[in-house]
Design a protein around this motif. Structure first.
Motif, short mmCIF file in Angstrom:
data_model
loop_
_atom_site.label_atom_id
_atom_site.label_comp_id
_atom_site.label_asym_id
_atom_site.label_seq_id
_atom_site.Cartn_x
_atom_site.Cartn_y
_atom_site.Cartn_z
N TRP A 34 39.17 47.84 41.68
CA TRP A 34 39.70 47.28 42.94
C TRP A 34 39.27 48.21 44.06
N VAL A 35 38.71 47.66 45.15
CA VAL A 35 38.32 48.47 46.31
C VAL A 35 39.01 47.93 47.54
N GLU A 36 39.64 48.83 48.29
CA GLU A 36 40.42 48.43 49.45
C GLU A 36 39.63 48.75 50.70
N GLY A 37 39.59 47.85 51.66
CA GLY A 37 38.87 48.14 52.90
C GLY A 37 38.93 46.98 53.87
N GLU A 38 38.15 47.12 54.95
CA GLU A 38 38.18 46.11 56.01
C GLU A 38 36.84 45.38 56.00
#
Lengths: 401, 81
Positions: A34-38
């Motif tokens: 899982w990668v979190e970002g904008e």
């Protein structure tokens, strides 16, 4: 460090890119991450694939979502949106770039909700709240159906339409409750309790589709426990086919949608009732026909027994006996007559033998006197006119000497 | 049978469930038990009346919707689309 001609590794660009690719793609952690970002540089070309860059303050990561996964996206992503993307790291060799192949995207924060969901699920499961043995059967023909849902939602309309179509015989008691927001869990608990006091045969707990946050009240521990504790069996129909809430697990039956919940609450429909009624009607008629047929045949048996013992039969029997006797008498008489007739024949033959006519035919003649008809057997008697009788007739004679 | 006679209500007063349950028992009795013909005829007539009653109730059935307000249930008016 000075480059040296004698370095151990001496590769083409393709070879080293392939090497890097193998390193990255063989790392299991990078293949399920899982990668979190904008989101930025979002591009949705006609091919159906989606390209974007995920950024945070210090770094960026190129991302691709292939068409097959992109069509399953349930949120409308746009630039600037904070998301969590799941996928695997791969290397695009022509550009020498590593990138995240995304297969699912959720709004930021959902991951934490999901963790909470799993924690609660594990805990309640351990308590046995979801055990199959706890599940009660849904009644075949409910008279009173309780509904807990929002008074204004499309879910209520869908359920009422379904119930009206399938089982208009039922009575519905609605316990309205908000179904999302912080007020929803206590209100749902209260609605379930109030509804249980009315002793419905089954309760529908339902809500239309929405995001995981929208459905969150149905993962609230208080609501889940209230569902498990309900006196009446509960059918839970929250969200869409793919949505699972903890209430689904605690309910006696899980329905994929509110409409399906209403269908599951009415296993027997008006149609079924009409069919079984005509079935009963047919059985009623045929049992009566059988009964009448049975009565008729035992009556017929009695009639024949009665005939057997009736005086009519005795009279008939006497007649028969009379006939028999008269026939025997007749036959005895006929026999006697035949015997007598034979006897007479015998006598007649004897008589025939004694007939003087027979002597005449041998050449003798009988002479009688005309005067007195006396037979002349001596000469002295032969006087006057006489007749000589021969076998075939007679003639007159006169004595001339 | 004597029992059901003494408690027999006019069919017009029976709910669907009551009528259906009685119909079921009437048919069962007619199919399985030997009764005097006169009793059977009466049962049959009762059964026919029950079939008619159930049919009427099914024809006329309209979903009743009530809304809970506190402890009591009041008729619920659906908003028309």
């Amino acid at each position: 460090m000075q480059p040296t001609l004698f370095s151990t590794l001496h590769l083409t660009v393709s070879q080293i890119t392939f090497h890097i690719r193998k390193m990255l793609e063989n790392d299991p952690q990078l293949q399920d991450v899982w990668v979190e970002g904008e989101i930025s540089n979002l591009s949705k070309p006609n091919s159906g694939h989606i390209y974007f860059t995920l950024k945070d303050k210090n770094a960026s990561l190129r991302c691709v979502m292939w068409k097959a996964d992109a069509t399953r996206l349930r949120i409308n992503i746009r630039d600037g949106m904070s998301i969590e993307a799941h996928g695997k790291i791969a290397v695009y060799e022509p550009q020498g770039q590593y990138q995240l192949i995304v297969n699912s995207i959720q709004p930021k924060g959902e991951g934490a909700l999901y963790q909470e969901f799993l924690r609660l699920k594990t805990m309640l499961q351990a308590e046995g709240i979801f055990d199959e043995e706890r599940k009660r059967a849904i009644p075949e023909l409910p008279r009173v159906i309780g509904i807990v849902t929002s008074e204004t939602g499309a879910a209520l309309r869908d359920m009422l339409n379904t119930l009206r179509r399938r089982l208009p015989l039922a009575r519905v008691i609605l316990a309205p409750s908000p179904v999302q927001g912080v007020d929803a869990p206590p209100a749902l608990v209260k609605a379930l309790a109030a509804l249980n006091k009315q002793q419905p045969d089954v309760i529908l707990l339902a809500r239309g589709g929405g995001s995981i946050e929208d459905l969150w009240a149905f993962n609230d521990e208080r609501v889940v426990r209230a569902v498990a504790d309900s006196n009446a069996p509960v059918i839970c129909g929250v969200g869409h086919e793919t949505d699972f809430t903890l209430c689904d697990f605690a309910a006696d039956l899980r329905a994929p949608t509110p409409t399906a919940a209403a269908e599951l609450a009415t296993p027997t429909t008006l149609n079924d009732l009409q069919e079984s009624l005509s079935d009963f009607d047919a059985r009623l008629s045929s049992s009566m026909l059988n009964l009448v047929a049975d009565e008729k045949s035992s009556l017929a048996a009695l009639v024949s027994r009665l005939k057997y013992v009736s005086p009519e039969r005795q009279i008939q029997s006497s007649y028969q006996r009379l006939d028999e006797l008269s026939r025997r008498a007749l036959s005895a008489l006929t026999h006697r007559i035949a015997l007598q007739s034979k006897h007479v024949d015998g006598i007649s033959k004897k008589l025939q033998a004694l007939n003087p006519e027979a002597i005449l035919s041998r050449g003798y003649a009988i002479i009688t006197r005309n005067e007195d008809g006396a037979v002349v057997s001596k000469i002295i008697q032969a006087q006057g006119k006489m007749k000589a009788r021969l076998s075939d007739g007679e003639f007159d004679i006169i004595r001339d000497s | 049978m004597a029992k059901s006679k003494s408690t027999q209500k006019p069919v017009e007063e029976l709910t669907y469930e009551e009528a259906l349950a009685e119909l079921e028992s009437v048919v069962d009795t007619l199919e399985s038990e030997q009764n005097p013909l006169e009793d059977s005829m009466k049962l049959y007539e009762r059964g026919q009346a029950l079939v008619a009653r159930c049919g009427e109730l099914l024809e006329a059935a309209q979903l009743k919707v009530q809304k809970l307000a506190g402890e009591s249930a009041a008729p619920f008016e659906e908003e028309l689309e």
